[in-house]
Write a protein that holds these residues in place. Structure first.
Motif, PDB file in Angstrom:
ATOM      1  N   GLU A  12       0.941  -1.153  -0.077  1.00 23.33           N
ATOM      2  CA  GLU A  12       0.125  -0.101   0.077  1.00 23.33           C
ATOM      3  C   GLU A  12       0.919   1.098  -0.012  1.00 23.33           C
ATOM      4  O   GLU A  12       0.540   2.263  -0.567  1.00 23.33           O
ATOM      5  CB  GLU A  12      -1.138   0.126   1.299  1.00 23.33           C
ATOM      6  CG  GLU A  12      -2.190  -1.132   1.097  1.00 23.33           C
ATOM      7  CD  GLU A  12      -2.980  -1.110   2.415  1.00 23.33           C
ATOM      8  OE1 GLU A  12      -4.050  -1.480   2.325  1.00 23.33           O
ATOM      9  OE2 GLU A  12      -2.371  -0.947   3.551  1.00 23.33           O
ATOM     10  N   GLY A  13       2.078   1.330   0.683  1.00 25.29           N
ATOM     11  CA  GLY A  13       2.820   2.362   0.686  1.00 25.29           C
ATOM     12  C   GLY A  13       3.347   2.684  -0.784  1.00 25.29           C
ATOM     13  O   GLY A  13       3.517   3.695  -1.106  1.00 25.29           O
ATOM     14  N   LEU A  14       3.687   1.484  -1.472  1.00 27.04           N
ATOM     15  CA  LEU A  14       4.266   1.803  -2.759  1.00 27.04           C
ATOM     16  C   LEU A  14       3.280   2.482  -3.644  1.00 27.04           C
ATOM     17  O   LEU A  14       3.230   3.330  -4.535  1.00 27.04           O
ATOM     18  CB  LEU A  14       4.819   0.403  -3.525  1.00 27.04           C
ATOM     19  CG  LEU A  14       5.380   0.575  -4.882  1.00 27.04           C
ATOM     20  CD1 LEU A  14       6.467   1.603  -4.865  1.00 27.04           C
ATOM     21  CD2 LEU A  14       5.930  -0.868  -5.226  1.00 27.04           C
ATOM     22  N   ILE A  15       2.005   1.887  -3.459  1.00 27.86           N
ATOM     23  CA  ILE A  15       0.603   2.222  -4.272  1.00 27.86           C
ATOM     24  C   ILE A  15       0.652   3.794  -3.923  1.00 27.86           C
ATOM     25  O   ILE A  15       0.325   4.599  -4.705  1.00 27.86           O
ATOM     26  CB  ILE A  15      -0.695   1.680  -3.767  1.00 27.86           C
ATOM     27  CG1 ILE A  15      -0.212   0.336  -4.517  1.00 27.86           C
ATOM     28  CG2 ILE A  15      -1.787   2.434  -4.432  1.00 27.86           C
ATOM     29  CD1 ILE A  15      -1.536  -0.768  -4.000  1.00 27.86           C
ATOM     30  N   ASP A  16       0.802   4.254  -2.767  1.00 26.51           N
ATOM     31  CA  ASP A  16       0.593   5.690  -2.098  1.00 26.51           C
ATOM     32  C   ASP A  16       1.407   6.629  -2.840  1.00 26.51           C
ATOM     33  O   ASP A  16       1.235   7.603  -3.269  1.00 26.51           O
ATOM     34  CB  ASP A  16       0.634   5.911  -0.726  1.00 26.51           C
ATOM     35  CG  ASP A  16      -0.522   5.308   0.127  1.00 26.51           C
ATOM     36  OD1 ASP A  16      -1.574   5.423  -0.381  1.00 26.51           O
ATOM     37  OD2 ASP A  16      -0.355   4.972   1.297  1.00 26.51           O
TER      38      ASP A  16
END
Length: 240
Positions: free
Chosen positions: A98-102
């Motif tokens: 999710e951090g990479l998507i953010d």
């Protein structure tokens, strides 16, 4: 810290595909999907104006391999008979994804222009994202994966309990070999039955919604050229 490497877009960067590797592998294990020449593999992204990240997981002690350290998104407690999943490790790895998507959204890529997919453990993690994350990506691809959050009895009540209301609306591509001896074809069918009957994911009718399932007769626990072609067609349909 989770590592990743990026293959730049050949044209305008308007979409992102994040690829997640399997147990014991690294992001480089999926590099061929994005670097094969376009004439034989449009996953080089030239035709969908995109850009791909290959994620590399941290090393973990794998119980089923006598505690040996290897790249993994979560522990495997037993290969046979199947054991309960390590929910905490799965959710920890999900937070990293999710951090990479953010980061992609912060860079200007809309959530509806992001696809997450992976092989084996990576496919299972991609499906976990679709089921429980509040981040609604455009779609997920599961290559030789399975349903996550399995309990000791082989059930998936936690997957249903944690799934968000929007989970049923995320397009899913699922490819699986009928000769897979690691994550069996029967396990894939069980996972798909649960997705459709308990979580409400509809089978695809050929459009841009629902679950698209493709089985490959002689394919083991690997990725075939036909599977890549089918994945490319699905991607070009949902991310024009």
């Amino acid at each position: 810290m989770i590592e990743f490497f990026t293959i730049p877009a050949q044209t305008l960067h308007s979409a992102t595909i994040i690829l997640v590797h399997g147990l014991g592998d690294s992001g480089h294990g999926l590099k061929q999907l994005a670097t094969t020449p376009p004439s034989s593999n449009p996953l080089s992204w030239g035709t969908v104006n995109s850009f791909s990240h290959m994620r590399s997981s941290p090393k973990r002690a794998i119980t089923a391999n006598s505690g040996r350290q290897m790249p993994a998104w979560y522990d495997v407690r037993s290969f046979s008979p199947p054991a309960a999943d390590d929910e905490a490790q799965m959710l920890e790895s999900l937070a990293w994804l999710e951090g990479l998507i953010d980061n992609e959204v912060a860079a200007g890529i809309a959530l509806q222009r992001i696809v997450v997919g992976g092989f084996s453990q990576g496919g299972t993690m991609s499906l976990l994202l679709a089921l429980v994350s509040k981040l609604r990506v455009r779609g997920v691809a599961v290559l030789s994966g399975r349903l996550p959050l399995r309990d000791a009895q082989g059930g998936y009540s936690r997957a249903k309990e944690l799934s968000v209301p929007q989970a049923a609306s995320t397009p899913i591509f699922w490819g699986h070999g009928k000769a897979d001896a690691v994550l069996t074809y029967t396990l894939a069918l069980t996972s798909i039955e649960y997705l459709t009957s308990e979580i409400g994911v509809p089978p695809s009718t050929g459009g841009t919604t629902g679950l698209t399932f493709n089985a490959y007769e002689e394919l083991g626990h690997s990725i075939s050229s036909q599977e890549i072609d089918d994945l490319v067609a699905w991607l070009q349909n949902i991310v024009p």
